[in-house]
Design an enzyme around this catalytic site. Structure first.
Site, PDB file in Angstrom:
ATOM      1  CB  CYS A   1      45.348  35.495 102.595  1.00  0.00           C
ATOM      2  SG  CYS A   1      46.355  34.276 103.456  1.00  0.00           S
TER       3      CYS A   1
ATOM      4  CE1 TYR B   1      53.475  25.770 105.696  1.00  0.00           C
ATOM      5  CE2 TYR B   1      53.756  24.829 107.884  1.00  0.00           C
ATOM      6  CZ  TYR B   1      54.273  25.158 106.644  1.00  0.00           C
ATOM      7  OH  TYR B   1      55.581  24.868 106.346  1.00  0.00           O
ATOM      8  CB  SER B   2      46.255  29.846 106.183  1.00  0.00           C
ATOM      9  OG  SER B   2      46.918  31.059 106.412  1.00  0.00           O
TER      10      SER B   2
ATOM     11  CD  GLU C   1      46.762  34.603 108.320  1.00  0.00           C
ATOM     12  OE1 GLU C   1      46.234  34.733 109.433  1.00  0.00           O
ATOM     13  OE2 GLU C   1      46.628  33.590 107.601  1.00  0.00           O
TER      14      GLU C   1
ATOM     15  CE1 TYR D   1      52.442  33.191 102.362  1.00  0.00           C
ATOM     16  CE2 TYR D   1      50.523  33.541 103.762  1.00  0.00           C
ATOM     17  CZ  TYR D   1      51.087  33.057 102.592  1.00  0.00           C
ATOM     18  OH  TYR D   1      50.292  32.433 101.664  1.00  0.00           O
TER      19      TYR D   1
END
Length: 317
Positions: free
Chosen positions: A275, A97-98, A315, A317
């Site tokens: 992101c 997790y960021s 980034e 996901y």
């Protein structure tokens, strides 16, 4: 969470010992805690971020890391190892997790780390049953005082530049706001002696409803207090319309702003960060390339150059 591929890459990187002289210029902490020996922190608080009328559950979690050696930088991630075993009886694998807090933590005492976690839920394609993400469900239901197994930190892709006069363009969807919360708190809320931001930060934030604007009050307060240094642009897909009368997505906002973004992107100290969910890059590229082609510039080539220069950071996901 971040892709498993990154965890694999991190593990591969752990196993190859770099030559001593190849030390990175900055001291970037990596893998202080490994999956086989995680740091056991404590959940200090767990708050809902989605307002009345929004969709889904997103929680802001603060963990106490004061008893260990965990250090991290804005833009990095930590791993969470959910307790228990999977359906094969094996311990659960970690999920990345960021980090949503600055290196000094939400309490400014260097003893906490925060996450912004959405509970993953989807209908099973065959049975039609609701499926809930293992780790996100565990975290969203975590009670204050509970232990939590933490690994990391990992990640060098999303770090902020040292230049305090940089232009920082941030594009987020949903919980992709996490690293940008860390950036903005560092820039505007902390006024810590180790970093005094004097540049321009511009956040594009895509969400379905106003009630889903995570950290809304804080973001809007920063905008009021620092109008010359912070710009905030929402794309609220179920409430706003784009120029064609369709839903307003983040790529529509990028297309609208592209004429203004393009001169910014050409400055050598402009850094762009993306992101959120995979798939958001395509629309962003389309919006930018429509403008650069007017100036005879091939967007994908230009973007590759920015990547090489270390000022295009993604980034998803």
């Amino acid at each position: 969470a971040m892709p498993a591929g990154e965890a694999v890459a991190a593990t591969a990187a752990e196993n190859s010992q770099p030559m001593a002289e190849a030390k990175p210029k900055a001291d970037i902490p990596v893998n202080i805690y490994r999956p086989n020996k995680p740091y056991i922190g404590k959940c200090l608080s767990n708050e809902e971020l989605v307002a009345e009328g929004g969709v889904g559950t997103v929680r802001h979690l603060i963990f106490d890391i004061g008893g260990g050696d965990l250090r991290y930088l804005e833009g990095q991630s930590i791993g969470i190892v959910p307790p228990g075993t999977d359906d094969k009886g094996k311990p659960h694998k970690l999920r990345l997790y960021s980090i949503a807090s600055t290196r000094h933590g939400d309490k400014l005492d260097d003893k906490t780390v925060s996450l912004c976690v959405r509970q993953l839920e989807y209908k099973h394609p065959e049975t039609g049953e609701m499926v809930y993400g293992v780790c996100s469900t565990y975290l969203c239901n975590l009670e204050a005082g509970a232990d939590v197994a933490i690994t990391g930190p990992v990640g060098k892709e999303m770090l902020l530049p040292d230049d305090e006069n940089a232009t920082v363009i941030m594009m987020a969807t949903g919980t992709g706001i996490a690293p940008f919360r860390a950036f903005l708190w560092r820039m505007f809320k902390e006024s810590h002696e180790d970093y005094k931001f004097k540049g321009l930060a511009w956040l594009f934030f895509g969400i379905p409803f106003s009630a889903n604007i995570l950290y809304k009050d804080d973001l809007e307060q920063i905008q009021r207090e620092f109008p010359d240094n912070f710009r905030l642009t929402y794309a609220i897909s179920r409430e706003q319309q784009n120029a064609q009368g369709g839903k307003m997505y983040i790529q529509d906002r990028i297309a609208e702003a592209a004429e203004e973004l393009w001169p910014m992107l050409q400055k050598p100290n402009t850094h762009t960060y993306i992101c959120g969910l995979k798939g958001m890059e395509g629309g962003i590229d389309a919006g930018m390339s429509a403008v650069t082609s007017k100036y005879g510039v091939d967007w994908s080539g230009y973007q590759k150059d920015m990547k090489k220069q270390g000022r295009w950071h993604v980034e998803t996901y």
